[in-house]
Structure formats: C-alpha cells, structure tokens
Design a protein around this motif. Structure first.
Motif, PDB file in Angstrom:
ATOM      1  N   HIS A  22       0.860  -1.173   0.000  1.00 13.42           N
ATOM      2  CA  HIS A  22       0.000   0.000   0.000  1.00 13.42           C
ATOM      3  C   HIS A  22       0.904   1.232   0.000  1.00 13.42           C
ATOM      4  O   HIS A  22       2.003   1.204   0.555  1.00 13.42           O
ATOM      5  N   VAL A  23       0.427   2.304  -0.626  1.00 15.20           N
ATOM      6  CA  VAL A  23       1.279   3.476  -0.867  1.00 15.20           C
ATOM      7  C   VAL A  23       1.869   4.086   0.406  1.00 15.20           C
ATOM      8  O   VAL A  23       2.922   4.727   0.356  1.00 15.20           O
ATOM      9  N   THR A  24       1.241   3.867   1.531  1.00 11.03           N
ATOM     10  CA  THR A  24       1.772   4.444   2.786  1.00 11.03           C
ATOM     11  C   THR A  24       2.535   3.427   3.632  1.00 11.03           C
ATOM     12  O   THR A  24       2.925   3.718   4.757  1.00 11.03           O
ATOM     13  N   GLU A  25       2.727   2.210   3.074  1.00  4.07           N
ATOM     14  CA  GLU A  25       3.337   1.152   3.890  1.00  4.07           C
ATOM     15  C   GLU A  25       4.595   0.554   3.269  1.00  4.07           C
ATOM     16  O   GLU A  25       4.840  -0.655   3.339  1.00  4.07           O
ATOM     17  N   ALA A  26       5.390   1.405   2.638  1.00  2.00           N
ATOM     18  CA  ALA A  26       6.600   0.928   1.971  1.00  2.00           C
ATOM     19  C   ALA A  26       7.544   0.204   2.927  1.00  2.00           C
ATOM     20  O   ALA A  26       8.320  -0.659   2.500  1.00  2.00           O
ATOM     21  N   ASP A  27       7.459   0.554   4.213  1.00  6.48           N
ATOM     22  CA  ASP A  27       8.407  -0.045   5.184  1.00  6.48           C
ATOM     23  C   ASP A  27       8.300  -1.569   5.241  1.00  6.48           C
ATOM     24  O   ASP A  27       9.279  -2.240   5.558  1.00  6.48           O
TER      25      ASP A  27
ATOM     26  N   MET B  45      18.110 -10.168  -8.640  1.00  4.18           N
ATOM     27  CA  MET B  45      16.980  -9.766  -9.481  1.00  4.18           C
ATOM     28  C   MET B  45      16.909  -8.247  -9.645  1.00  4.18           C
ATOM     29  O   MET B  45      17.229  -7.505  -8.711  1.00  4.18           O
ATOM     30  N   GLU B  46      16.474  -7.798 -10.810  1.00  2.00           N
ATOM     31  CA  GLU B  46      16.124  -6.397 -10.994  1.00  2.00           C
ATOM     32  C   GLU B  46      14.882  -6.177 -10.121  1.00  2.00           C
ATOM     33  O   GLU B  46      13.937  -6.971 -10.178  1.00  2.00           O
ATOM     34  N   THR B  47      14.884  -5.113  -9.317  1.00  2.96           N
ATOM     35  CA  THR B  47      13.856  -5.019  -8.273  1.00  2.96           C
ATOM     36  C   THR B  47      13.050  -3.724  -8.365  1.00  2.96           C
ATOM     37  O   THR B  47      13.610  -2.626  -8.472  1.00  2.96           O
ATOM     38  N   VAL B  48      11.742  -3.909  -8.328  1.00  4.36           N
ATOM     39  CA  VAL B  48      10.801  -2.802  -8.454  1.00  4.36           C
ATOM     40  C   VAL B  48      10.036  -2.635  -7.141  1.00  4.36           C
ATOM     41  O   VAL B  48       9.564  -3.617  -6.575  1.00  4.36           O
ATOM     42  N   GLY B  49       9.919  -1.406  -6.681  1.00  2.43           N
ATOM     43  CA  GLY B  49       8.980  -1.084  -5.597  1.00  2.43           C
ATOM     44  C   GLY B  49       7.681  -0.602  -6.216  1.00  2.43           C
ATOM     45  O   GLY B  49       7.704   0.260  -7.102  1.00  2.43           O
ATOM     46  N   PHE B  50       6.564  -1.151  -5.736  1.00  2.00           N
ATOM     47  CA  PHE B  50       5.273  -0.985  -6.426  1.00  2.00           C
ATOM     48  C   PHE B  50       4.301  -0.358  -5.421  1.00  2.00           C
ATOM     49  O   PHE B  50       3.789  -1.037  -4.523  1.00  2.00           O
ATOM     50  N   LEU B  51       4.059   0.951  -5.543  1.00  2.00           N
ATOM     51  CA  LEU B  51       3.247   1.672  -4.553  1.00  2.00           C
ATOM     52  C   LEU B  51       1.781   1.679  -4.968  1.00  2.00           C
ATOM     53  O   LEU B  51       1.349   2.506  -5.779  1.00  2.00           O
ATOM     54  N   MET B  52       1.014   0.775  -4.377  1.00  2.00           N
ATOM     55  CA  MET B  52      -0.380   0.576  -4.792  1.00  2.00           C
ATOM     56  C   MET B  52      -1.312   1.634  -4.196  1.00  2.00           C
ATOM     57  O   MET B  52      -1.021   2.219  -3.171  1.00  2.00           O
ATOM     58  N   MET B  53      -2.463   1.814  -4.875  1.00  2.00           N
ATOM     59  CA  MET B  53      -3.492   2.779  -4.434  1.00  2.00           C
ATOM     60  C   MET B  53      -2.890   4.181  -4.288  1.00  2.00           C
ATOM     61  O   MET B  53      -3.202   4.926  -3.344  1.00  2.00           O
TER      62      MET B  53
ATOM     63  N   THR C 130      -4.531   7.572  -3.189  1.00  2.00           N
ATOM     64  CA  THR C 130      -4.933   7.934  -1.819  1.00  2.00           C
ATOM     65  C   THR C 130      -3.867   8.746  -1.082  1.00  2.00           C
ATOM     66  O   THR C 130      -4.094   9.152   0.047  1.00  2.00           O
ATOM     67  N   ALA C 131      -2.720   8.967  -1.711  1.00  2.00           N
ATOM     68  CA  ALA C 131      -1.656   9.728  -1.039  1.00  2.00           C
ATOM     69  C   ALA C 131      -1.234  10.917  -1.897  1.00  2.00           C
ATOM     70  O   ALA C 131      -1.261  10.853  -3.127  1.00  2.00           O
ATOM     71  N   GLN C 132      -0.843  11.987  -1.231  1.00  2.00           N
ATOM     72  CA  GLN C 132      -0.352  13.178  -1.923  1.00  2.00           C
ATOM     73  C   GLN C 132       1.081  12.945  -2.419  1.00  2.00           C
ATOM     74  O   GLN C 132       1.787  12.078  -1.901  1.00  2.00           O
ATOM     75  N   PRO C 133       1.521  13.749  -3.413  1.00  2.00           N
ATOM     76  CA  PRO C 133       2.864  13.564  -3.987  1.00  2.00           C
ATOM     77  C   PRO C 133       3.980  13.512  -2.947  1.00  2.00           C
ATOM     78  O   PRO C 133       4.882  12.676  -3.053  1.00  2.00           O
ATOM     79  N   GLU C 134       3.925  14.363  -1.925  1.00  2.00           N
ATOM     80  CA  GLU C 134       5.015  14.409  -0.938  1.00  2.00           C
ATOM     81  C   GLU C 134       5.109  13.074  -0.183  1.00  2.00           C
ATOM     82  O   GLU C 134       6.191  12.565   0.093  1.00  2.00           O
ATOM     83  N   LYS C 135       3.936  12.529   0.146  1.00  2.00           N
ATOM     84  CA  LYS C 135       3.883  11.258   0.846  1.00  2.00           C
ATOM     85  C   LYS C 135       4.442  10.145  -0.059  1.00  2.00           C
ATOM     86  O   LYS C 135       5.193   9.267   0.395  1.00  2.00           O
ATOM     87  N   ILE C 136       4.118  10.186  -1.313  1.00  2.00           N
ATOM     88  CA  ILE C 136       4.578   9.163  -2.248  1.00  2.00           C
ATOM     89  C   ILE C 136       6.095   9.239  -2.396  1.00  2.00           C
ATOM     90  O   ILE C 136       6.783   8.218  -2.413  1.00  2.00           O
ATOM     91  N   VAL C 137       6.621  10.463  -2.474  1.00  2.00           N
ATOM     92  CA  VAL C 137       8.081  10.635  -2.545  1.00  2.00           C
ATOM     93  C   VAL C 137       8.742  10.015  -1.325  1.00  2.00           C
ATOM     94  O   VAL C 137       9.727   9.272  -1.432  1.00  2.00           O
ATOM     95  N   GLU C 138       8.198  10.297  -0.164  1.00  2.00           N
ATOM     96  CA  GLU C 138       8.749   9.768   1.101  1.00  2.00           C
ATOM     97  C   GLU C 138       8.778   8.233   1.069  1.00  2.00           C
ATOM     98  O   GLU C 138       9.785   7.603   1.429  1.00  2.00           O
ATOM     99  N   GLN C 139       7.680   7.640   0.633  1.00  2.00           N
ATOM    100  CA  GLN C 139       7.573   6.181   0.611  1.00  2.00           C
ATOM    101  C   GLN C 139       8.469   5.575  -0.479  1.00  2.00           C
ATOM    102  O   GLN C 139       9.099   4.537  -0.289  1.00  2.00           O
ATOM    103  N   ALA C 140       8.528   6.258  -1.603  1.00  2.00           N
ATOM    104  CA  ALA C 140       9.380   5.780  -2.698  1.00  2.00           C
ATOM    105  C   ALA C 140      10.850   5.825  -2.290  1.00  2.00           C
ATOM    106  O   ALA C 140      11.638   4.943  -2.646  1.00  2.00           O
ATOM    107  N   LYS C 141      11.202   6.858  -1.525  1.00  2.00           N
ATOM    108  CA  LYS C 141      12.582   6.979  -1.060  1.00  2.00           C
ATOM    109  C   LYS C 141      12.955   5.811  -0.157  1.00  2.00           C
ATOM    110  O   LYS C 141      14.091   5.328  -0.190  1.00  2.00           O
TER     111      LYS C 141
END
Lengths: 340, 340
Positions: free
Chosen positions: A114-119, A133-141, A144-155
């Motif tokens: 989930h987009v807020t649970e990258a941890d 393996m080539e590895t992808v992080g996949f931020l679902m939904m 439901t999150a603003q860009p700043e939150k998505i950046v934080e989780q993607a980081k």
C-alpha cells in the motif's frame, strides 16, 4: 507538453493482473503460448503470478487452476529474450516464494505495498537484490496519497535497494493532472527510474500513461486486450501503436501484439474488458475491485445502493484487508437514511 | 493545464453514431426507451439518425431497420427536456430531409463535411438556421488537416451561420497534442462555440476530450457504453464521472447514465465495444471504418496484409467515397513486394 525521453520499457501484465479477468484459471499451455508470442514480439518484461502476487492462490483471493511456479517455469522456458517478472505482496507472499521464483529463472521482482506502507517491503527488496533480481517497488493505491507522501515512501524503497519505483493506480482513480504531480515529484526527488501502472476504470489508462511518460516515467505496464482487474490496464497493443505515432520507442512489434490480442487473448476471455457500471463506480469511488461483491451484499442487506457504499468507502480511504468495514459503513448509511 | 471553464454541454450520439454498432437495426421501442432514459438523466442533446446521417439508409451505407423519421418522432415524443439533434452529410442527405426532421420536432442540425470541404455545407446551414434550428458545423476527419486549414474551414461554417463548429476525429486518429493545437487555433480565430467528437480507436477518446475541454471546447459528444463506429466514442457515463471528479458541470445524472448503460444498452449489443485489431489499425492508419472490409478483400486478392493497405491509404489521406482507390493501392503494394 513535449516528451522528454524517446524510449520506454514495457512490462506486460496480462499473465498476472490479467489473471483476475480469468478468475486465475490460466493453464500451462496458455501461459506458454502467450509468453512465447510476447517474447517473439520483443516484449522486454513479462509478469507471471497470481493476480494478487506470489502465493495469492487462496480462498480469499481466488484459487489458481495451476500452481504458479509451473506457470513461471512455462514462461521462462519459452522466453529467450524477454525477462520474466514476478509480483510479491508482503503479507500474502514471502521471501520463500521469491527464492523459488528466482531459482526457476524469474529475473525481476516487483514488491508491492500500500502506498503508505513501503516499510514492509524492506526485507523483500533486500532479498530480491541478493538473489540478483532487478527489483521494483510498487506503490499501490497511489491515488490515496499526496505527492510528498509518495516521494517519502518511494525513497524508502530506493534506500532498500529498489532499482525502479512505480506509481500504481490500483483503482483506476487518478486523473491525468494527479499522475503528473506524482511522477514529477518523484523525478525531482529520486535517483531511480520511475514506472507507472494504470487501470482503465475511468477510461483514463492511456491518458494517464502518456502523462506519466511526459513527466519522465520510463517503465510502463500494459495488458494485451486490456486483460486486468477492474476495467483492465493500459491496452498494450494500443499503447505500442500510440507511442509509435508519438515517436517514442518501445522496441515491441505492433503487428505481433495485435495478432496476439485478436487471435489468442480475445477467444480466451469469458467476458470482454468493457468499462461496466461495476468497474466505473470503483474508479469513481477509488476503491479496490475486491470490495465490489462485499458492497453488493451489504447493499442488499441494508436496502441501499451499493454505489453509495463504495463512494463512502472511497472517501474514508479504506484499504485492502479492511473489508469488514463495509458492513459498518453500510449500517451507518442505512441509519442516516432512516433519520433523514 | 487548468480547465478554463467549469461547464460543458453534452450531446449523446448512441442513437446516431451508435447505430453503426447495431448495423442500423434500432427499433422505435428501443429509441423511445433510450431517449426517455437520457431525457430523465438530463442529457441536453440527443442525436437521432442513421449512422451516416439523414437518408443514410442505403445498400452502400447499410439499410436501417426502421425509417429514421419514425425514430426521430419516437425520441421527440419522450424528450420533454432534451433537444433532439439530427446529423446531415450533404451528398447523402438533403434540405428536404432536414425540413422533415424539423417538422417532427428536431431542434438541432449538425451539418457534416470532410474537413477540407466546408463549402458544401453552405445551403444546409442556411436552411437549418431558417428552420430555427441550433446549427452545428461538423468537420470530419480533422486529423487529416492542419490547424490553420481547420480554422479556415470552420470560419466558412461560421459565416454560413453555424452556432457551433466541431472538430471531429472520425477515425480516432488524433493524439492529445494534436487536439490541443486544433481547438486552440479555433478558439483564437472564431467567435462561435467549439465542440469535439472523439473516437476511441487509439484508447484516447477520454484523453482527447479532456484536452479539448482544457483548450476551451464547450460542446462534447459522448456515447453511452461506447456505442459508436470503430471502437466507439467517448463513453458518456464515464465522461460524466470524470468531469464530476474534475469539478466540471454537465448537469447529467451519473447514476441514471450508469444504469442506462448497464441495464438497457449492454444487453442490446451484438458485440461489446472493445478496441479490436480492426479498430486499432483504423485509428493507427487514420482511415474510415468503412474501408476495413474493402481492404480485407483486396488483401486476400493480392496476398497482402490488410493492415499494410490501410496504413498506405492513411498516408495518402484517402477520404470517404474514394473506396475504389483501395484496389489500386493494393495492386501497387503487391507489385512493390514482387520486385522487392
């Protein structure tokens, strides 16, 4: 408005997300035939797994007809150029399944949270990288999150070692300007490649995909003949045609993709991938397709319109795993109606 | 990227463009039921005619099951709020049919010509205005002309008295930036309202419609459940949902449109409106759907791929009425292949 890059790498998800459209009934022969056709069309990545990722086969998520490792093996055996990718949702699948997939020849791991649970993806991303393996992080939904939150989780995912992070519009709920804002923020703050995965519930899969590419996304998911959950994904063969017209290279053979869609996929489909009332309301409400049936049952019980329940759930940003809340929300709506 | 207006007026075309998807087999009962549901959903304009406009029923364009004036009468009889529109292609229909439609209660006339042949619409636009009808100039195959040319042609229609001029993407071949350039140029140089009519052959109907609205188009066509020629038009009920999400008013009831799509339209459809190989190649090539069958026949005769013929026809900007050229093009391609 001009595209900044002239090349993107596609991942075909019909053998994973598309498994939802076939109630997870893929056979070894079907997967081998489709993977071979995709490989021949020069598709760089082919994702193979249960619709809900490795180990998704269950009463809760739908039982697969065929053990997914047999399907992965079949795909690997026919793909001499394409790389086979697997999806893993921590909590459903584990590192154990990931190792097995890697041992069978899967070369890409997509770790989805989930987009807020990258941890919760940390150990799985570490493991995937250790497996080479080539590895992808996949931020679902991601709607439901603003860009700043998505950046934080993607980081976080970047820190764990992900090579690529995706914005995933699981409910097909994002509007093009919302996609732009999310991809733009990620491009500004991340070093890894950015990907985008669309759903077509609001008929915006192609619009959102082009918006993502214009903002710098270089990894894009598509599903041939739109084969995916909800109203399906960005239709791959159409995307190849559009990108060709825009001068953006995919390396994928348009005629071969068209033939695969028409001659192999279309005859397999139990129902075509239209935008129905059901998929439209999910996109409009911004909730998972797995909520639809629960909402219909609750609507019948409380004499409500299922759409009102789904829209209310969307407002409350209910996520997968919170299906119990549907009855509570329905009860509240029914009570409000009685006193209105 | 911010929308300049917060309101657009929709025209539902399922009872005209959608007639192609039903091989022009609409009955009086079907049209009455659909028009009533659209009227109840507060759709402002409902177009009713053969798919190729008034008097289109013919061996060449497909015979209608029901006389179109009976269909127009049925729609008028149930529409106490919505206005009934008719389409007229000069050369297929005449002022005589327009008068009859007006006498039955049609309130809007849409006069359609090839994008470079607006001059043939003069007498029909004059006649429509004299009949007291709201009058639209409809510039078909707009992807084949540059913005300056479209402005020139639209100005002719404006001079004749058109209240609105539409950019019509008949082949579903325009890309979003091409739509933007066309609508922007028209907004700069015309005083009348601007409309946009999309087809979904490249899965871009919604993207192009939003691009048109952002550039100032205020009249937009949609077809419920995507019911139209090729891959269909912008799906009306989805458009209503998307515009609601964007804060753009249509006045149209979303739930009623969803119910109409699901309960009335979907069961009527002989085949669902997917993007098939056939419709995709038409959008990619930028040619009329009426060319497809001719191209297939020519391909069989000359042992070619029909797609190569259609793409070559698109490059040569062949227009409706030039179907004879298909065999010539096929012969040339076959000859080139032999000597290659």
């Amino acid at each position: 408005m001009t595209s900044k890059q002239n090349k993107v790498l596609l991942t075909e998800v019909a053998l994973r997300d598309g498994s939802h459209a076939l109630s997870h009934q893929y056979t070894v022969d079907q997967v081998a035939a489709i993977a071979k056709a995709l490989n021949d069309a020069n598709m760089p990545y082919i994702e193979v797994a249960h619709g809900d990722g490795l180990a998704g086969s269950s009463l809760q998520y739908g039982l697969s007809k065929t053990n997914e490792f047999e399907l992965i093996e079949a795909a690997v055996s026919v793909a001499d150029r394409a790389k086979i990718a697997v999806l893993l949702l921590p909590g459903i699948g584990t590192v154990k399944e990931l190792k097995q997939a890697a041992s069978l020849g899967a070369k890409m791991a997509r770790i989805a949270t989930h987009v807020t649970e990258a941890d919760v993806s940390a150990q799985h991303i570490y493991a995937a990288k250790e497996l080479g393996m080539e590895t992808v992080g996949f931020l679902m939904m991601s709607h439901t999150a603003q860009p700043e939150k998505i950046v934080e989780q993607a980081k976080l995912m970047e820190t764990y070692g992900a090579d690529i992070v995706y914005v995933v519009d699981s409910a097909g709920a994002l509007l093009p300007n919302q996609v732009r804002a999310r991809i733009r923020a990620m491009k500004q703050h991340l070093s890894v490649e950015i990907g985008f995965h669309a759903h077509n519930n609001l008929s915006l899969a192609m619009a959102n995909t082009l918006a993502a590419i214009e903002e710098g996304a270089t990894r894009i998911d598509g599903s041939v003949r739109c084969l995916g959950a909800g109203a399906g994904n960005t239709q791959t063969e159409v995307l190849v045609a559009v990108l060709e017209r825009m001068g953006i290279e995919t390396g994928v053979d348009l005629y071969k993709m068209m033939d695969l869609a028409e001659d192999v996929i279309a005859p397999m489909l139990p129902v075509p991938q239209e935008i129905t009332k059901g998929s439209l309301v999910l996109g409009y409400a911004g909730v998972y397709s797995s909520f639809a049936l629960h909402a219909q049952r609750a609507a019948a019980k409380f004499n409500l319109d299922a759409r009102d329940i789904l829209i209310e759930l969307g407002k409350r940003k209910v996520v997968g795993g919170q299906e119990d809340m549907i009855v509570d929300v329905a009860a509240e709506l029914a009570k409000a109606k009685t006193f209105a």
